[in-house]
Design a protein around this motif. Structure first.
Motif, PDB file in Angstrom:
ATOM      1  N   ASP A 443      15.072  14.352  35.573  1.00 50.30           N
ATOM      2  CA  ASP A 443      14.178  13.691  34.621  1.00 50.30           C
ATOM      3  C   ASP A 443      12.922  14.512  34.358  1.00 50.30           C
ATOM      4  O   ASP A 443      11.833  13.969  34.168  1.00 50.30           O
ATOM      5  N   ASN A 544       6.944   8.982  36.151  1.00 48.20           N
ATOM      6  CA  ASN A 544       8.350   8.823  35.812  1.00 48.20           C
ATOM      7  C   ASN A 544       9.175   9.207  37.036  1.00 48.20           C
ATOM      8  O   ASN A 544       9.119  10.365  37.458  1.00 48.20           O
ATOM      9  N   THR A 550       3.750   3.233  31.978  1.00 46.59           N
ATOM     10  CA  THR A 550       3.801   4.691  31.933  1.00 46.59           C
ATOM     11  C   THR A 550       3.004   5.176  30.733  1.00 46.59           C
ATOM     12  O   THR A 550       2.663   4.394  29.841  1.00 46.59           O
ATOM     13  N   ILE A 616      13.348   8.537  30.078  1.00 50.88           N
ATOM     14  CA  ILE A 616      12.390   7.936  31.002  1.00 50.88           C
ATOM     15  C   ILE A 616      13.138   6.943  31.878  1.00 50.88           C
ATOM     16  O   ILE A 616      14.191   6.425  31.493  1.00 50.88           O
TER      17      ILE A 616
END
Length: 620
Positions: A443, A544, A550, A616
């Motif tokens: 990620d 994340n 976020t 995400i």
């Protein structure tokens, strides 16, 4: 007659089966392993030498003999791997859910204790004497090449399939001692062991996978399944192996010096490896004397100073300033100068982060990201905070098996997936190479050959001085509290390790972060007139994984219409966060996903037909 032949056949089959399974403990009637792996097995070697035997000839340091091998070693974290209260607290938590995995942990932290059968009790209560000396002299100087065992190694039931998972091989007798030199004239017999000069020797315990999740742990190479640590793989897939001796693990963690290896018979050498085995742990030396008596405190503190030096030469820090209209954008680049990810090793509690401070003309702080409170040990989370770390976790099926919550987890020895890893790769990084060892970023993205990371910060327009600090912390408050709380009323925490560790942490600075590097830039009148174009991009959200808020940052080069939309993994639109004209520069927007379920989402920023997307991860 038919029944008699059938009974005989069954007896023969059972006898063969018993002999086969006896091989799993190397034909020992009392030494066993709870998780069998290839390599030398408990009970197949002669009792190990105490480090005190080695100290006799390897302790002296003077002007004529400037190297004290024993003192350097005794101040290293390797010497105390089996005394580490963090290890024992984590071991107790592991045993609480899966005791057999606890036995596997002891293989690396007390290899000689494991070899002589003292780890069948996975809590470590059976460790005695030199078992507590961790990675000690006799361990290293009896070890051979696991992939090419020689005749002095006891016969192996199965060949070692690859470097890693503590699948060591050892010669049966205590002598001769193995070392890197052929021209020795020592008090005891020696033999040259080229393997000891290679990173493969370090890799045996620094490429670790969970054998519980292997399809065939007898024949699979460790890097092929369920990664826990991949330091050796990170090195192997970098440019450093091509550098020869100057690119090995030892070249950094056992630097060369001039001196005598022993006080008797040893020639003066210019390429003598210091036995300091320096890493980045600056917390353990401070707390060990509270748990164990008769330790060399001076050696421990000397080891701490070496660790500080190692961390401070691990990264280069650069800070540049761009001004576009009324925005100030600070670009901070961290360049990895090590042969592995930065930071590397076991992920629990270890982290590196950027602290950005902006002052105005009166020297008042008008912006700060990554502020750390030493009194509370809390790293304050803000919209632009950048932390480098790895998050492991549990899949639904594994979590259900242990009655734990799925997702991010500090249950290191139970975790079966990596959710996030943005640690900076080393020089020579390629995505395919790291993916082949299950060590790729998760990620987060790095381009092939990229061994740096750059983060942009949107700052107030009246900033005149900007400082970037790079910090590293051995163990976080969150992990310390996890080890304390998970060990409450835990029958496997036989020495109250969790609470004692927390108390030692609380009174010894709470693992004070190390300032690895710092740089300051002053914005002069000339700088204020500088105008630089800003590209159109969507930066990775942070944090994340996140729960539930976020932050997204996107930049545009000119005044234009912009939309920022969140989709679920199958393309359903969840929410539009931005849908308006924006001025040139870097923009920030938060998303509160309180009403959304855990899972992977897609963030997409669009402007005049151009799109940028990122994945995400929401974990609740």
């Amino acid at each position: 007659k038919y029944m008699r032949h059938t009974l005989i056949s069954i007896l023969i089959f059972v006898s063969i089966a018993l002999l086969f399974f006896a091989g799993f403990s190397n034909h020992s009637s009392y030494h066993q392993t709870l998780i069998f792996l290839p390599g030398t097995q408990p009970g197949s070697v002669v009792e190990v030498d105490s480090v005190q035997n080695c100290k006799t000839c390897h302790h002296s340091a003077s002007l004529s003999r400037p190297v004290s091998t024993f003192n350097d070693w005794s101040g290293s974290p390797m010497a105390h791997a089996a005394r580490d209260p963090i290890f024992f607290a984590a071991l107790a938590v592991t045993n609480k859910y899966e005791p057999s995995v606890g036995e596997f942990c002891i293989r690396c932290h007390s290899p000689t204790g494991w070899l002589i059968g003292h780890s069948l009790d996975p809590m470590g209560k059976n460790l005695v004497g030199t078992d507590f000396d961790g990675i000690q002299c006799d361990f290293c100087h009896r070890a051979g090449n696991p992939l090419q065992p020689d005749s002095s190694i006891p016969p192996l039931t199965f060949p070692v399939p690859g470097i890693g998972n503590a699948m060591n091989v050892f010669q049966q007798s205590k002598l001769p001692k193995r070392g890197p030199y052929a021209d020795t004239n020592n008090y005891h017999p020696t033999r040259q062991e080229p393997f000891q000069k290679t990173s493969d020797m370090c890799g045996v315990c620094h490429d670790i996978s969970n054998p519980y999740y292997a399809e065939d742990r007898i024949h699979q190479q460790p890097h092929e399944y369920s990664p826990l640590e991949r330091t050796y793989s990170e090195w192997l897939m970098s440019n450093y192996p091509a550098m020869g001796d100057s690119g090995t693990c030892q070249s950094c963690h056992m630097q060369t010096t001039g001196g005598y290896g022993a006080i008797i018979g040893s020639p003066y050498r210019t390429d003598l490896r210091q036995h300091d085995l320096t890493g980045g742990n600056t917390f353990l030396p401070d707390i060990l004397p509270e748990f164990w008596s008769n330790l060399n405190v001076d050696a421990l503190q000397a080891g701490k100073q070496r660790a500080l030096s190692t961390l401070r030469r691990a990264a280069e820090l650069d800070l540049t300033i761009e001004r576009f209209n009324d925005s100030i954008i600070a670009s901070v680049r961290i360049t990895n100068l090590t042969g592995h990810k930065l930071p590397t090793g076991y992920p629990e509690g270890r982290r590196m982060w950027l602290n950005i401070i902006a002052l105005d003309a009166t020297n008042d702080t008008i912006f700060q990201s990554g502020k750390y409170d030493t009194a509370t040990a809390i790293l304050q989370h803000d919209d632009q905070l950048k932390i480098y770390e790895s998050h492991h976790g549990l899949k639904d099926s594994t979590a259900a098996r242990y009655n734990l919550a799925a997702g991010g987890s500090f249950h290191f020895a139970l975790n079966d997936t990596i959710l996030f890893d943005n640690r900076i790769p080393p020089r020579g990084f390629t995505n395919s190479g790291f993916a082949s060892r299950l060590a790729e970023p998760r990620d987060y993205s790095y381009a092939d050959s990229q061994y740096w990371d750059e983060t942009r910060y949107l700052l107030p327009s009246n900033a005149t001085h900007i400082t970037a600090n790079l910090y590293y912390q051995t163990i976080s408050k969150e992990y310390i509290e996890f080890l304390r709380d998970e060990n409450i009323d835990n029958e496997y925490d036989w020495n109250n390790w969790g609470e004692k560790l927390y108390n030692a942490w609380a009174v010894n600075g709470k693992s004070v972060p190390v300032l690895m590097n710092t740089v300051t830039t002053t914005i002069t009148g000339t700088d204020k007139q500088f105008s630089a174009p800003v590209t159109f991009e969507l930066l990775q959200n942070y944090p994340n994984p996140f729960n539930p808020v976020t932050n997204f940052r996107f930049s545009i080069s000119e005044f234009r219409f912009v939309s920022l939309t969140i989709y679920d993994i199958i393309g359903n639109e969840i929410v539009t966060l931005v849908n308006e004209k924006k001025s040139p520069g870097l923009h920030n927007v938060n998303w509160d996903a309180s009403q959304q379920p855990s899972g992977i989402y897609i963030a997409r920023v669009s402007s005049e037909g151009v799109q940028r997307t990122i994945k995400i991860l929401l974990l609740k």
